[in-house]
Scaffold this motif. Structure first.
Motif, PDB file in Angstrom:
ATOM      1  N   ILE A   1      24.358  39.718 -37.975  1.00 18.29           N
ATOM      2  CA  ILE A   1      22.933  39.425 -37.822  1.00 18.29           C
ATOM      3  C   ILE A   1      22.382  38.761 -39.080  1.00 18.29           C
ATOM      4  O   ILE A   1      21.733  37.717 -39.019  1.00 18.29           O
ATOM      5  N   GLU A   2      22.675  39.361 -40.238  1.00 16.81           N
ATOM      6  CA  GLU A   2      22.166  38.807 -41.491  1.00 16.81           C
ATOM      7  C   GLU A   2      22.844  37.485 -41.832  1.00 16.81           C
ATOM      8  O   GLU A   2      22.195  36.544 -42.280  1.00 16.81           O
ATOM      9  N   VAL A   3      24.161  37.415 -41.637  1.00 16.88           N
ATOM     10  CA  VAL A   3      24.890  36.191 -41.968  1.00 16.88           C
ATOM     11  C   VAL A   3      24.394  35.030 -41.126  1.00 16.88           C
ATOM     12  O   VAL A   3      24.167  33.931 -41.634  1.00 16.88           O
ATOM     13  N   ASN A   4      24.207  35.257 -39.820  1.00 11.78           N
ATOM     14  CA  ASN A   4      23.693  34.195 -38.945  1.00 11.78           C
ATOM     15  C   ASN A   4      22.343  33.691 -39.421  1.00 11.78           C
ATOM     16  O   ASN A   4      22.071  32.494 -39.376  1.00 11.78           O
ATOM     17  N   ALA A   5      21.499  34.597 -39.863  1.00 10.10           N
ATOM     18  CA  ALA A   5      20.161  34.203 -40.307  1.00 10.10           C
ATOM     19  C   ALA A   5      20.204  33.469 -41.643  1.00 10.10           C
ATOM     20  O   ALA A   5      19.585  32.417 -41.806  1.00 10.10           O
ATOM     21  N   LEU A   6      20.938  34.003 -42.605  1.00 15.22           N
ATOM     22  CA  LEU A   6      20.905  33.458 -43.955  1.00 15.22           C
ATOM     23  C   LEU A   6      21.775  32.215 -44.140  1.00 15.22           C
ATOM     24  O   LEU A   6      21.507  31.405 -45.023  1.00 15.22           O
ATOM     25  N   LEU A   7      22.804  32.052 -43.325  1.00 17.86           N
ATOM     26  CA  LEU A   7      23.652  30.867 -43.431  1.00 17.86           C
ATOM     27  C   LEU A   7      23.498  29.956 -42.223  1.00 17.86           C
ATOM     28  O   LEU A   7      24.220  28.978 -42.086  1.00 17.86           O
ATOM     29  N   GLY A   8      22.543  30.258 -41.365  1.00 24.63           N
ATOM     30  CA  GLY A   8      22.285  29.440 -40.189  1.00 24.63           C
ATOM     31  C   GLY A   8      21.476  28.200 -40.531  1.00 24.63           C
ATOM     32  O   GLY A   8      21.224  27.903 -41.699  1.00 24.63           O
ATOM     33  N   PRO A   9      21.040  27.475 -39.507  1.00 26.69           N
ATOM     34  CA  PRO A   9      20.372  26.187 -39.736  1.00 26.69           C
ATOM     35  C   PRO A   9      19.075  26.288 -40.533  1.00 26.69           C
ATOM     36  O   PRO A   9      18.681  25.333 -41.189  1.00 26.69           O
ATOM     37  N   TYR A  10      18.419  27.432 -40.508  1.00 25.30           N
ATOM     38  CA  TYR A  10      17.164  27.565 -41.244  1.00 25.30           C
ATOM     39  C   TYR A  10      17.311  28.447 -42.484  1.00 25.30           C
ATOM     40  O   TYR A  10      16.342  28.731 -43.156  1.00 25.30           O
ATOM     41  N   GLY A  11      18.539  28.874 -42.760  1.00 24.79           N
ATOM     42  CA  GLY A  11      18.775  29.682 -43.958  1.00 24.79           C
ATOM     43  C   GLY A  11      18.381  28.917 -45.203  1.00 24.79           C
ATOM     44  O   GLY A  11      18.493  27.702 -45.270  1.00 24.79           O
ATOM     45  N   ARG A  12      17.929  29.624 -46.180  1.00 26.13           N
ATOM     46  CA  ARG A  12      17.440  28.966 -47.377  1.00 26.13           C
ATOM     47  C   ARG A  12      18.567  28.634 -48.332  1.00 26.13           C
ATOM     48  O   ARG A  12      19.497  29.413 -48.506  1.00 26.13           O
TER      49      ARG A  12
END
Length: 192
Positions: A99-110
């Motif tokens: 869940i965290e990896v998808n968010a933080l390294l996904g297309p909108y991750g900073r």
């Protein structure tokens, strides 16, 4: 009774974190509101503010939690047990904290999360710091770390269209069998 209350508080906090990560995976940070997080998690704004100051604080806590997890996981292994490639570590972490990896390294991750991650890594575990006297060292380190993170992010965005073994094999071939990389890595101080 205290344990039950703590367990419920942990569940509430995790529900808010999960809702945020789900939203962040699909939206830029500036489009995520406290209301959208609480609505998705099934709580009200008052509950949100019991755990977080604002959306930035929530993001900071997600980042710090994942970085601490990565550091703790790597430090719990002996040097011989540590995988040699960053991509192997990312896959293992992904399997436990998707869940965290998808968010933080996904297309909108900073981008700054990637920078924080790179700074937090023990480079000796990846055999990336053995080129102390090599003038190309900072460039080679940046190339290896950034390319691994970008390839991993691409793999996530493509719905993991390669098996884990194929992904690791691809990165291994790109790193270890790249004659230009090997040539630069072997540059001696006198070659400067």
């Amino acid at each position: 009774m205290v344990t039950k209350a703590k367990s419920q508080a942990d569940e509430t906090r995790q529900a808010l974190l999960t809702a945020f990560c789900d939203l962040y995976r699909e939206n830029p940070l500036e489009k995520i509101t406290v209301q959208s997080v609480t609505r998705k998690a099934g709580y009200n704004r008052t509950t949100f503010y019991q755990y977080f100051l604002d959306i930035e604080d929530l993001l900071r806590q997600v980042e710090e939690s994942l970085l601490a997890y990565i550091s703790q996981k790597r430090n719990s292994l002996s040097v011989d047990e540590r995988p040699h490639d960053l991509i192997e570590d990312l896959v293992a972490i992904y399997e436990e904290r998707a869940i965290e990896v998808n968010a933080l390294l996904g297309p909108y991750g900073r981008v700054h999360f990637t920078e924080k991650l790179k700074k937090s890594l023990d480079l000796s575990a990846f055999h990336l710091d053995s080129m102390q006297d090599n003038k190309y060292q900072p460039y080679l380190l940046e190339f290896r770390l950034t390319s691994a993170l970008n390839l991993f992010s691409l793999w996530l965005s493509r719905g993991q269209d390669l098996s884990v073994e194929e992904l690791i094999g691809l990165v291994t071939k790109l790193y270890h069998y790249n004659p230009g990389f090997q040539e630069l890595a072997e540059t001696k101080p006198s070659d400067k």
